[in-house]
Design an enzyme around this catalytic site. Structure first.
Site, PDB file in Angstrom:
ATOM      1  N   HIS A 116       0.811  -1.228   0.000  1.00 43.22           N
ATOM      2  CA  HIS A 116       0.000   0.000   0.000  1.00 43.22           C
ATOM      3  C   HIS A 116       0.839   1.270   0.000  1.00 43.22           C
ATOM      4  O   HIS A 116       0.325   2.344  -0.275  1.00 43.22           O
ATOM      5  CB  HIS A 116      -0.946   0.020   1.203  1.00 43.22           C
ATOM      6  CG  HIS A 116      -2.110  -0.891   1.039  1.00 43.22           C
ATOM      7  ND1 HIS A 116      -1.981  -2.255   1.063  1.00 43.22           N
ATOM      8  CD2 HIS A 116      -3.407  -0.636   0.817  1.00 43.22           C
ATOM      9  CE1 HIS A 116      -3.162  -2.800   0.885  1.00 43.22           C
ATOM     10  NE2 HIS A 116      -4.056  -1.838   0.721  1.00 43.22           N
ATOM     11  N   TYR A 182      -2.490   5.415   0.019  1.00 43.59           N
ATOM     12  CA  TYR A 182      -2.962   5.735  -1.344  1.00 43.59           C
ATOM     13  C   TYR A 182      -2.750   7.225  -1.673  1.00 43.59           C
ATOM     14  O   TYR A 182      -3.674   7.937  -2.073  1.00 43.59           O
ATOM     15  CB  TYR A 182      -4.452   5.403  -1.535  1.00 43.59           C
ATOM     16  CG  TYR A 182      -4.830   3.965  -1.358  1.00 43.59           C
ATOM     17  CD1 TYR A 182      -4.301   2.979  -2.187  1.00 43.59           C
ATOM     18  CD2 TYR A 182      -5.759   3.580  -0.392  1.00 43.59           C
ATOM     19  CE1 TYR A 182      -4.675   1.652  -2.035  1.00 43.59           C
ATOM     20  CE2 TYR A 182      -6.135   2.261  -0.245  1.00 43.59           C
ATOM     21  CZ  TYR A 182      -5.590   1.297  -1.063  1.00 43.59           C
ATOM     22  OH  TYR A 182      -5.971  -0.002  -0.917  1.00 43.59           O
TER      23      TYR A 182
END
Ligand code: ZN
Length: 479
Positions: A116, A182
């Site tokens: 991530h 993100y």
């Protein structure tokens, strides 16, 4: 704000030495006979990508400025790595390690590669290169309470090049909370930078920070998509937006909805799943500091599911599960969205294979979403005018991984695979979004998923196929 000063070890000193010794520049598909004679060429530029080394959502992953393309990707131990390519000299530099992630270092962790925290890159108006990386919600024991959501792992970080347009040395800046994941960054025409991310794990708000000083400081986080407990089922509202520059002062956002089940309350034995659905769109006017829907109605912020469904819906996905993709504007300022959709097979926590679908705004309505016109794929979208739409997609063809251009001349009714850029016997490629202000020869990065190996070969692709590199340089990137 430069509380922590670090510089990071140089990985590729030998490569710099090579160039300094006057070795012939190496190049892409247009390599001269002399170049080819001086050394065997590699089709990829690095061999130290790791796991899902790039993705559509962490973007931009690279930027082109003044004839040089700068790229970032996830490398060994999930640390961010940066390379550059000089188009005229046909010369590569790097990779250099730009920072240290707290992820990717624990051999006892069940999920070996978190994936991530892969890097997001942008160059500020003074020429300094910024990379954001390493986050997946933060850790309560390390970072304390997350005021806007829950925790999972990692620590979101911000590093900047020590000198303008120089990728060899980096320092860490203390500008942002540790909870983000993100990262997506947008630079406006006036140089203001907006950093968007989810402020924690699934059950967290999406926020942005604004910087008016070339990323040296960022303002407080501002929530724009609200996570919220549902009252009708044991679950929470969660979101996956894709954020990019629109017209003028505007930033455009498309997003899908994640129904975040409580494990114990989920309707079947799978518990929590990656169930995502429906497509939404809205616009942030950074000049007026207001948000609107496609019809121009102002939106109350942060957006809740109820208001999103009433004011911002593009399409329902019905029985299908979605996985949000990119958005772009055509020359009329109308949005085009790429989003993948596929069946919930009832067994998998992530659902079945998802094919790319295209939606666009005609000026009065949303159209598209047609099944069977694009492959099961991820990738980037461009629209020259309302009918002229192009995707570059990473897909799988009969067991082989391919990356190809897909063009539509009828507004997405049909698509034709016009050019295959890359084909390998490996099962698939992870693909980036378009590189910011991309050079025609260098628009997309892909990571080749090798069978039985977490290591990845990294490729740079454009209109003319692959940008190659001297093999003797590429091999060194592994060590
Ligand atoms: Zn969830």
């Amino acid at each position: 704000m430069n509380r922590r000063h670090f510089s990071f070890g140089v990985v590729a000193t030998s490569l710099i030495a090579l160039s300094a010794c006057g070795a012939s520049p190496v190049t892409g598909s247009a390599a001269s006979a002399a170049d080819s004679a001086s050394g065997e060429m590699s089709d990829h530029f690095a061999e130290n990508g790791l796991g899902n080394a790039v993705a559509v959502i962490q973007h931009p992953a690279g930027e082109h400025l003044n004839g040089i393309t700068y790229l970032s990707y996830q490398g060994p131990k999930e640390d961010p790595y940066v390379v550059s390519y000089n188009h005229e000299e046909r010369e590569w530099s790097g990779p250099f390690k730009a920072g240290v992630s707290i992820m990717g270092k624990d051999p006892n962790r069940r999920k070996k590669i978190d994936n991530h925290g892969k890097p997001t890159m942008i160059i500020d108006n003074a020429g300094y290169i910024h990379v954001f990386f390493g986050g997946h919600g933060g850790l309560r024991e390390l970072h304390g309470d997350n005021p806007r959501g829950n925790h999972h792992y990692g620590e979101n970080k911000h590093v900047v090049s020590k000198r303008p347009l120089d990728i060899t040395e980096w320092e860490e800046l203390d500008t942002i909370p540790p909870f983000g994941t993100y990262n997506q960054v947008v630079k406006m025409d006036n140089g203001d930078m907006y950093l968007f991310y989810r402020h924690g794990a699934h059950r967290s708000d999406w926020v942005y920070h604004k910087s008016t000083d070339n990323g040296r400081t960022f303002g407080e986080p501002v929530s724009f998509l609200k996570h919220k407990r549902r009252t009708d089922m044991p679950a929470e509202d969660s979101w996956y937006p894709y954020v990019t520059k629109g017209m003028g002062d505007e930033i455009i956002v498309n997003f899908d909805y994640h129904l975040c089940w409580d494990n114990a309350g989920a309707p079947d034995a799978r518990g929590h799943t990656a169930n995502r659905q429906d497509i939404f769109y809205m616009v942030f006017d950074t000049g007026k500091n207001t948000w609107r829907n496609i019809q121009g109605e102002l939106l109350p912020m942060p957006l809740t599911r109820e208001v999103a469904e009433e004011k911002t819906l593009v399409a329902r996905s019905g029985e299908l599960w979605s996985f949000n993709g990119p958005v772009t504007l055509d020359n009329k300022g109308y949005p085009h969205i790429g989003i993948t959709m596929g069946p919930d097979l009832g067994v998998s926590k992530t659902g079945g294979p998802k094919e790319m679908r295209h939606y666009r705004w005609t000026g009065s309505e949303w159209v598209g979403g047609k099944a069977g016109v694009l492959p099961i794929a991820n990738g980037a979208i461009r629209a020259d005018d309302p009918t002229d739409v192009r995707f570059v997609l990473a897909s799988n063809d009969d067991g082989e991984g391919i990356v190809s251009w897909w063009d539509s001349k009828d507004g997405g009714q049909t698509f034709t695979k016009t050019r295959e850029l890359l084909r390998r016997s490996s099962p698939s490629f992870a693909i980036s979004s378009f590189i910011r202000n991309a050079h025609p020869d260098a628009q997309i990065m892909v990571a080749e998923r090798l069978r039985g190996d977490d290591r990845r070969n990294m490729y740079l692709l454009g209109e003319n196929g692959i940008v190659t590199r001297r093999k003797s340089e590429t091999v060194q990137t592994q060590s």
